[in-house]
Design an enzyme around this catalytic site. Structure first.
Site, PDB file in Angstrom:
ATOM      1  N   ALA A   1       2.188   1.795  -1.916  1.00  0.00           N
ATOM      2  CA  ALA A   1       0.916   1.368  -2.116  1.00  0.00           C
ATOM      3  C   ALA A   1       0.593   0.876  -3.622  1.00  0.00           C
ATOM      4  CB  ALA A   1      -0.092   2.098  -1.551  1.00  0.00           C
ATOM      5  N   ASN A   2       1.717   1.095  -4.425  1.00  0.00           N
ATOM      6  CA  ASN A   2       1.518   0.919  -5.937  1.00  0.00           C
ATOM      7  C   ASN A   2       1.361  -0.632  -6.247  1.00  0.00           C
ATOM      8  OD1 ASN A   2       4.346   1.506  -5.402  1.00  0.00           O
ATOM      9  ND2 ASN A   2       4.475   0.469  -7.285  1.00  0.00           N
TER      10      ASN A   2
ATOM     11  N   ILE B   1       2.119  -6.104  -0.779  1.00  0.00           N
ATOM     12  CA  ILE B   1       1.478  -5.730   0.268  1.00  0.00           C
ATOM     13  C   ILE B   1       0.535  -4.465   0.321  1.00  0.00           C
ATOM     14  CG2 ILE B   1       1.147  -5.861   2.625  1.00  0.00           C
ATOM     15  CD1 ILE B   1       3.698  -7.728   2.754  1.00  0.00           C
ATOM     16  N   GLY B   2       1.406  -3.530   0.060  1.00  0.00           N
ATOM     17  CA  GLY B   2       0.886  -1.892   0.114  1.00  0.00           C
ATOM     18  C   GLY B   2      -0.465  -1.903  -0.679  1.00  0.00           C
TER      19      GLY B   2
ATOM     20  N   SER C   1       9.621  -7.213  10.192  1.00  0.00           N
ATOM     21  CA  SER C   1       9.834  -8.588   9.683  1.00  0.00           C
ATOM     22  C   SER C   1      10.533  -9.331  10.618  1.00  0.00           C
ATOM     23  CB  SER C   1      10.733  -8.626   8.238  1.00  0.00           C
ATOM     24  OG  SER C   1      11.012  -9.981   8.039  1.00  0.00           O
TER      25      SER C   1
ATOM     26  N   TYR D   1      19.258  -6.278   5.234  1.00  0.00           N
ATOM     27  CA  TYR D   1      17.889  -6.230   5.155  1.00  0.00           C
ATOM     28  C   TYR D   1      17.263  -6.404   6.389  1.00  0.00           C
ATOM     29  CZ  TYR D   1      12.942  -7.497   4.425  1.00  0.00           C
ATOM     30  OH  TYR D   1      11.539  -7.876   4.762  1.00  0.00           O
TER      31      TYR D   1
END
Length: 290
Positions: A23-24, A27-28, A147, A172
């Protein structure tokens, strides 16, 4: 799904405790900010203390009086995951958002291929360690940010370290496939156990964040990539909307997406769950099959 839904439609979250990994930034950050804006007590879970605390201050500037704090969490280190989880007293909303992508082959501290180890195994362990607190919170939710790239992933259980052929994109995609398999199996196990837990996955869409190295294309990113604020809407919807009942895969337009056939395979999901349990030592005893 309500395509016209915006974060302004979120209910009051006063009294709820939320954790957003990664969240730094990206999107977070807007995910955590909007949860805090609507009254939740939010933990910004991030690996880098400086960046994490800076994000906390940014949220406080945007939302005066916000209940937000930093929690150090390195998903590529199971000891860090355990330390973080041990310090959590309550969680109603867990948004498993953090991730790495499209990087050269590297290993986590525990020896797992980094994209699989961080994006899947780290979140698998975190969710399992927090499960008692989640089950103690009425109507708790887990949101796993996956995703549509999961369609490019394949799980070879004989080569989970991808030692016989590593590709940045395929690795990924494999980690995002694992996110979906985990989401659906967690929901099945919760339902079978009669647990009050709702789990959903999201595809936020291609986003202009620091997740991918855009290089000289960054000035053009706004023409073909979504903003982090726009991409966060699917996570916020999955985390708070009463229309989410568990097992959904929410797309960037809040549409319900159909995952790949492998992502829907209960047999593959069960095997991944068993392997993930063995690799992490986290067993989800409260909803285990007996």
């Amino acid at each position: 799904m309500m395509a016209s839904w915006t974060p302004a439609d979120m209910a009051d979250l006063t009294g709820k405790a939320a954790i957003v990994t990664g969240a730094n930034s990206g999107i977070g950050l807007p995910t955590a900010l909007e949860l805090a804006r609507h009254g939740a007590r939010v933990v910004v879970a991030a690996r880098n203390p400086g960046k994490g605390r800076a994000a906390v201050e940014e949220i406080r500037r945007a939302v005066p009086g916000a209940q937000v704090e930093f929690g150090e969490l390195d998903l590529a280190d199971l000891d860090s995951v355990r330390r973080f989880a041990a310090g959590v007293d309550r969680v109603d909303l867990l948004v498993n958002n953090a991730g790495v992508g499209m990087i050269p082959r590297r290993l986590t501290k525990d020896g797992f291929e980094l994209q699989f180890g961080t994006n899947h195994l780290g979140h698998f362990a975190l969710t399992g360690l927090l499960l008692p607190r989640l089950l103690a919170a009425p109507g708790a939710r887990v949101v796993n940010v996956s995703s549509d790239a999961h369609r490019m992933g394949r799980l070879d259980f004989d080569d989970l370290g991808m030692e016989r052929g590593y590709g940045k994109v395929s690795s990924y995609g494999r980690s995002k496939l694992a996110n979906l398999l985990f989401t659906f199996e967690l929901q099945r196990r919760a339902r079978r156990a009669g647990a009050d837990l709702t789990t959903a996955a999201t595809h936020p869409g291609a986003t202009a964040t620091n997740f991918f190295n855009l290089g000289i294309l960054r000035p053009l990113a706004g023409l073909f990539l979504r903003s982090a604020e726009a991409a966060a809407v699917s996570s916020l919807y999955a985390a708070t909307s009463p229309d989410i009942h568990g097992g959904e895969f929410v797309g960037p337009k809040l549409n319900l997406m159909t995952p790949s056939a492998e992502a829907r395979s209960e047999e593959v999901a069960r095997r991944l769950w068993e392997v993930s349990t063995e690799l992490t030592g986290v067993r989800f005893e409260e909803i285990a099959y007996h």
